[in-house]
Design a protein around this motif. Structure first.
Motif, short mmCIF file in Angstrom:
data_model
loop_
_atom_site.label_atom_id
_atom_site.label_comp_id
_atom_site.label_asym_id
_atom_site.label_seq_id
_atom_site.Cartn_x
_atom_site.Cartn_y
_atom_site.Cartn_z
N LEU A 166 39.03 -33.13 -38.08
CA LEU A 166 38.18 -33.79 -37.10
C LEU A 166 36.99 -34.41 -37.81
N LEU A 167 36.60 -35.59 -37.36
CA LEU A 167 35.43 -36.26 -37.93
C LEU A 167 34.49 -36.59 -36.78
N PHE A 168 33.36 -35.89 -36.71
CA PHE A 168 32.37 -36.18 -35.69
C PHE A 168 31.51 -37.35 -36.15
N ASN A 169 31.35 -38.33 -35.27
CA ASN A 169 30.65 -39.55 -35.65
C ASN A 169 29.55 -39.87 -34.63
N LYS A 170 28.57 -40.65 -35.09
CA LYS A 170 27.44 -41.06 -34.25
C LYS A 170 26.71 -39.86 -33.67
N VAL A 171 26.48 -38.87 -34.51
CA VAL A 171 25.83 -37.63 -34.08
C VAL A 171 24.32 -37.82 -34.11
N ARG A 172 23.65 -37.53 -33.02
CA ARG A 172 22.20 -37.66 -32.95
C ARG A 172 21.54 -36.39 -33.45
N GLU A 173 20.29 -36.52 -33.87
CA GLU A 173 19.57 -35.38 -34.43
C GLU A 173 19.42 -34.25 -33.43
N SER A 174 19.36 -34.61 -32.15
CA SER A 174 19.14 -33.59 -31.12
C SER A 174 20.40 -32.79 -30.80
N GLU A 175 21.55 -33.24 -31.30
CA GLU A 175 22.82 -32.58 -30.97
C GLU A 175 23.15 -31.51 -32.00
N SER A 176 23.48 -30.33 -31.52
CA SER A 176 23.83 -29.22 -32.41
C SER A 176 25.31 -29.31 -32.76
N ILE A 177 25.59 -29.99 -33.85
CA ILE A 177 26.99 -30.22 -34.21
C ILE A 177 27.69 -28.92 -34.61
N GLU A 178 26.93 -27.96 -35.14
CA GLU A 178 27.55 -26.69 -35.54
C GLU A 178 28.13 -25.98 -34.32
N GLN A 179 27.37 -25.95 -33.25
CA GLN A 179 27.86 -25.30 -32.03
C GLN A 179 29.03 -26.06 -31.44
N VAL A 180 28.94 -27.39 -31.45
CA VAL A 180 30.02 -28.20 -30.88
C VAL A 180 31.30 -28.02 -31.68
N SER A 181 31.20 -28.13 -33.01
CA SER A 181 32.40 -28.04 -33.84
C SER A 181 33.01 -26.65 -33.77
N GLU A 182 32.17 -25.62 -33.68
CA GLU A 182 32.69 -24.25 -33.59
C GLU A 182 33.52 -24.08 -32.32
N LYS A 183 33.02 -24.61 -31.21
CA LYS A 183 33.77 -24.52 -29.96
C LYS A 183 35.00 -25.42 -29.98
N THR A 184 34.85 -26.60 -30.58
CA THR A 184 35.94 -27.58 -30.58
C THR A 184 37.12 -27.10 -31.40
N GLU A 185 36.85 -26.48 -32.54
CA GLU A 185 37.92 -26.06 -33.43
C GLU A 185 38.84 -25.02 -32.79
N ARG A 186 38.40 -24.42 -31.70
CA ARG A 186 39.27 -23.49 -30.98
C ARG A 186 40.46 -24.22 -30.36
N TYR A 187 40.27 -25.49 -30.07
CA TYR A 187 41.29 -26.25 -29.34
C TYR A 187 42.04 -27.24 -30.23
N PHE A 188 41.46 -27.59 -31.37
CA PHE A 188 42.12 -28.51 -32.28
C PHE A 188 42.77 -27.75 -33.43
N ASP A 189 43.81 -28.33 -33.98
CA ASP A 189 44.55 -27.67 -35.05
C ASP A 189 43.92 -27.84 -36.42
#
Length: 255
Positions: A166-189
């Motif tokens: 997965l490649l997260f793009n256009k991520v703003r400073e206010s967005e917690s990408i660590e939390q998002v990716s941790e939750k997202t990886e549960r559903y992606f292979d």
């Protein structure tokens, strides 16, 4: 060796073409890379690679009006196969010929990146995923984008195409990408390859008709793309392996 990646997203506006070209340039430091604009309906790779004046494009090849060699261009350390933007070119192109195009390119490169259409509502849009060994899913850290990305994974699974990451793009400073990716990886292979910050330099690069890594190689977004390329595992294969996969790929007649 050769491996085919489809760079895909479930919606437009995620920066998929920017990501495809950036990954291509970063990978070209270690591999022979070919980038193909497989979005035959809404092509824009030619603008990113400074090829807006290209005389021969993938449209011509898919219409059987030119050999694939005539539509290949050396740009920024990569081989680039742009697609045209005219409605006539799209109408005359036979998407079924994409299999032969990719097979021909696979004979003389290490990695093929297919810049895929953002929607999965037609045979043309699904083809790059069907032909790829694995996909890289480009996401923005929003619920709609992640939901659409899951649809891409579902299609890939249907056609026995794995997820490379997965490649997260256009991520703003206010967005917690660590939390998002941790939750997202549960559903992606696949794993998260990198988080690319929103960047004015990327917009400047598009306006200048140059890839981000050529326009602003030291900016944060460029650094993130190089990290993604480093994290992307490349599997060994041969042109013969690729040819076998292409021949056995079940290409949908319609959706």
């Amino acid at each position: 060796m050769v491996e085919v990646f489809a760079v895909a997203s479930g919606k437009g506006g995620t920066g998929k073409t920017t990501s495809t070209v950036a990954l291509g340039m970063a990978l070209a430091d270690r591999y022979d890379v070919t980038v193909v604009d497989a979005d035959t309906g809404m092509a824009n790779l030619l603008f990113h690679a400074g090829l807006s004046d290209a005389e021969t494009t993938l449209h011509d090849v898919l219409a059987a009006d030119a050999p694939v060699e005539a539509a290949t261009y050396d740009r920024f350390g990569m081989t680039v196969v742009p697609c045209g933007t005219s409605l006539d070119g799209f109408r005359d192109a036979d998407p079924g010929r994409l299999r032969d195009v990719v097979a021909a390119l696979a004979e003389d490169t290490d990695i093929i990146l297919l810049d895929s259409p953002p929607a999965l509502d037609s045979r043309t849009a699904v083809l790059p995923i069907v032909l790829a060994d694995r996909i890289v899913v480009v996401l923005q850290p929003t619920i709609p984008a992640i939901s659409d990305g899951l649809k891409v994974q579902e299609y890939a699974t249907t056609y026995d195409t794995d997820v490379a990451g997965l490649l997260f793009n256009k991520v703003r400073e206010s967005e917690s990408i660590e939390q998002v990716s941790e939750k997202t990886e549960r559903y992606f292979d696949g794993p998260t390859l990198a988080s690319v910050p929103e960047s004015e330099r990327a917009r400047e690069a598009r306006r200048a008709g140059r890839p981000l890594l050529a326009h602003a190689p030291e900016c944060e977004a460029a650094t993130a793309y190089r990290a993604a390329a480093e994290a992307l595992t490349v599997q060994n294969g041969t042109a013969a392996d690729a040819a076998d996969r292409f021949q056995s790929a079940v290409i949908p007649e319609s959706l």
